[in-house]
Design a protein around this motif. Sequence first.
Motif, PDB file in Angstrom:
ATOM      1  N   GLY A 149      -6.487   5.808  -0.310  1.00 23.53           N
ATOM      2  CA  GLY A 149      -7.957   6.332  -0.762  1.00 23.53           C
ATOM      3  C   GLY A 149      -8.785   6.189  -0.065  1.00 23.53           C
ATOM      4  N   PRO A 204     -10.707   9.458  -2.809  1.00 26.14           N
ATOM      5  CA  PRO A 204      -9.870   9.363  -3.750  1.00 26.14           C
ATOM      6  C   PRO A 204      -8.576  10.070  -3.610  1.00 26.14           C
ATOM      7  N   ASP A 205      -7.521   9.621  -3.804  1.00 23.88           N
ATOM      8  CA  ASP A 205      -5.986  10.326  -3.691  1.00 23.88           C
ATOM      9  C   ASP A 205      -6.276  11.494  -5.048  1.00 23.88           C
TER      10      ASP A 205
END
Length: 304
Positions: free
Chosen positions: A164, A303-304
């Motif tokens: 991320g 963020p993933d």
Amino acid sequence: MENFEKEYWLEVELQHPKGWVLAAESGGILDGYFRVDSKTAAKLEVKWEKQASEGKARSKVQPMVVINRFIEDYMKRTGARSKIKAEVYERGNANICEHNAYFARWRGIGDVATLSWVCEDENKVFLVNYYLEPGEKWEDVAGWLIPGLVCHTSEKFWRYRLIGVEFKIPKGYALQTRRLLLGRPVAVFKAGEKTLLIHWSTFAREILAKYKSLVEWAKKEAPKEVGSVMKGLKYDMLKPDEKTGKMVVEETGRTFFGGRTTVKTLRIWHDSGSNRIFLTGYSGPRDSMTDLEELEKSIVFKPD
């Protein structure tokens, strides 16, 4: 492309469907490897090797020969007991990052598409494997995979993306050491006498509630790699920098040759937006301290 995301690792950039993850990696200065997995299977492998420099004798690499040797070696490893033989049922050409590439589609244990090419810009030979699952069409995969592969760039840095967080490392630095612990990765990059490092820790607010300060956190939680690179720096000497709000410790010295000023510096800060503690460091000539500044400016939380 909304359903895809970028992956940056070991001086290579590519894209893949969202939800896939970097599952394995190895290598460094002379060769590299990483694998991307879906939630259910290994999907994509990238391998590269540095060629001999122009000043040394080197043979002309034939990508199709690279593919043939890979298939042969793969079947020796995986198909020996079952006595399965590889069947190459399609060969062709592709254009990857402005290079002429070759590909083969073949069946062994499973259905695989393998591509290879030579990047003269980075002086590397590449091999990419894509493992097809039942129902997947290579034509559809090639439509997003091939345009997303980047093996060289005119920019002065390489991008990295880990858990991320994205950041940029100036070209010339090679990944020397890394530990990719979930939530606490650390990476050390080296270019001659210069060293850069980056580390971060998740759940910063919860951690700081325990340790009360970044200094106490560093004493207990900073990775061992920090001490190896920043020998002599003591966390008790960390002081707040009024301009940046970061905790900073710096030590100046001199080299034996040329009288150039050298420096070691460590910086720690709490990024409240991403709820992470970041730690960066630099060791080397003072006149290259901008490398650290550029690294810090490039850090972005995605963020993933």
